[in-house]
Each structure stands twice: as structure tokens, then as C-alpha cells.
Enzyme design. Structure first.
Site, short mmCIF file in Angstrom:
data_model
loop_
_atom_site.label_atom_id
_atom_site.label_comp_id
_atom_site.label_asym_id
_atom_site.label_seq_id
_atom_site.Cartn_x
_atom_site.Cartn_y
_atom_site.Cartn_z
CD GLU A 134 -2.43 1.31 2.72
OE1 GLU A 134 -3.69 2.15 2.38
OE2 GLU A 134 -2.30 0.53 3.38
CD GLN A 195 -7.43 0.17 2.90
OE1 GLN A 195 -6.54 0.94 2.82
NE2 GLN A 195 -7.57 -0.91 3.89
CD GLU A 231 -6.83 2.15 6.60
OE1 GLU A 231 -6.56 0.96 6.82
OE2 GLU A 231 -6.15 3.02 5.78
#
Length: 250
Positions: A134, A195, A231
Site C-alpha cells: 500500500e 479503500q 478506513e
């Protein structure tokens, strides 16, 4: 026909005031059918986690977190291997589909080689799981080794494993350079999970500069068919802020 829009509750951000197993119950009560974890599950009994899940999908979980954790850090190859192995074991035990291999906080020149090596090892050791990396924007994670989608794509080109993918966090991508949809379309074949959070605020997805009423259908049209991981930092209680979910699935 594109897949319906579904969401995964990130329990590293949501209901943080509760013990981990209670967060799972809270996510179910709030209407989520899927969850994703930071590294909490590694500290729990796997059977207790499965019981708490009650059949809910676990999208993925992180390898061990912390300032001394990460696959790109110098002098910590064996520690990184151990952290990743533990995460793989936990993922299999609780039924998670992916493991996030953290790059860590470092500017060491050898970081890319180390990250490529650890990610390749992980992808080969767990072909039944997706291994995610990520990019984290410097505004939220100062010193992060991996900061852009392009950098992550370069790592994946060297790993060259079909189960090694990018975790595309819209908040981080926006802060690190913008052009969220254009960059998504460019790299969609390498993206394993998405996300969402509100633009500059990193609060609920209906706050801030990112328009998910536009982005989520566009991601679907581009070929992403997985859940969208939530998130974000709730502005109040999680439950009080969930009107965004109804609006985005209406």
C-alpha cells in the site's frame, strides 16, 4: 453487468474504543457483511475470531505494524519474514483473503530490493492468498518508504506474481498526487483492494473532496469487483455517520 457496490469495515479505524472481538459484532450490527483488520487478529485466539465473525467475510489483514516493522527496512530481513509468516498463518486460520505486507518507514536506498524480495517470498509461500502493498501519503505517514501507486506498480513489475497486488487507498492516492480515477484506470490490473475515506478530512466518505457517488461506479466500470474497505476516522460515533452507506448504495 457490474458487481453491486459492497463495503468492508476496517476495524483498525472503526469502533477503536472497543475490544477487537466486539468491533466485529458492531460491524455486523451496523450492516457490514465484510471486515478487514490491522494486526489485531494475530493477538487473538483464532477460534474466538471465527466465532465472532459468524460467517462474515474477512477481506484481509496486516502483517505486524509498528515503527520497527516493514519489509523495506534495513537489517530486519528475518523479522520481516517472521511478521509476514505470522500474518499468513493468521489469515488462513480466520479465513482472510489477503495479507498486507507493510513496507515500513525508511529512506534506505536498498528498500526496493528488500520489499521485492519479501513480497516475492510471500507470494510464493501463499499462493492461496493475495499479497498487498500500500502506498501511504507522506502527509499521513511521514517517512513511509512506499508513497505512490507508480512506485508500487514498479515493485509489482519486479515481483511478477499474479497474487501480488496494490492496496489502492483513495485518501492516500489523492493526497500523494491526485488524479484518483485516472491512476486507478492505469493500474487497475494490479489493484487487489480499494479503500475509501473522505478526501482531506479522512472522515466519512461523504465528507471532503472525493466524490464516491462518481468514483465507486467508475471503479466498477474499470473492472474492480471487490468490496470497498472503509478506513476512515469517524467524526462522531460510527453509527451516527453511516448515512453515507445508504446514499452510496441507493
Amino acid at each position: 453487468m457490474t458487481a453491486p457496490i459492497t463495503f468492508s469495515a476496517n476495524l483498525g479505524f472503526l469502533w477503536k474504543d472497543r475490544p477487537f472481538l466486539e468491533r466485529i459484532a458492531a460491524a455486523r450490527a451496523a450492516g457490514f457483511q465484510a471486515v478487514e483488520f490491522h494486526d489485531d487478529a494475530q493477538r487473538e485466539d483464532a477460534a474466538a475470531v471465527r466465532d465472532a465473525l459468524g460467517g462474515m467475510t474477512v477481506v484481509g489483514l496486516n502483517a505486524r505494524m509498528g515503527e520497527d516493522a516493514g519489509a523495506a527496512l534495513p537489517g530486519r530481513d528475518e523479522a520481516a519474514r517472521a511478521d509476514i509468516a505470522e500474518a499468513i498463518e493468521t489469515a488462513r486460520a480466520v479465513g482472510a483473503g489477503a495479507v498486507h505486507v507493510l513496507s515500513g518507514i525508511t529512506d534506505d536506498a536498498g528498500g526496493t530490493d528488500r520489499l521485492v524480495a519479501r513480497l516475492t517470498e510471500a507470494a510464493d509461500a501463499a499462493t492461496d492468498l493475495v499479497m498487498l502493498i500500500e502506498p501511504l501519503c507522506p502527509q499521513a505517514m511521514p517517512g513511509s518508504f512506499l508513497t505512490t501507486v507508480e512506485q508500487a506498480a514498479d515493485v509489482l513489475s519486479r515481483v511478477a506474481r499474479p497474487n501480488a497486488k496494490i492496496m489502492f487507498d483513495c485518501f492516500h492516492v489523492q493526497r500523494a498526487g491526485g488524479d484518483v480515477l485516472a491512476r486507478f484506470r492505469t493500474h487497475v490490473g494490479a489493484i487487489g483492494h480499494v479503500q475509501i475515506a473522505g478526501g482531506l478530512t479522512r472522515q466519512e466518505p461523504d465528507r471532503g473532496e472525493l466524490d464516491y457517488r462518481f468514483l465507486l461506479p467508475a471503479f466498477r466500470e474499470a473492472g474492480y469487483d471487490g468490496p470497498f474497505g472503509c478506513e476512515y476516522n469517524p467524526a462522531g460515533t460510527v453509527e451516527d455517520g453511516l448515512s453515507w452507506m445508504r446514499e452510496l448504495t441507493a
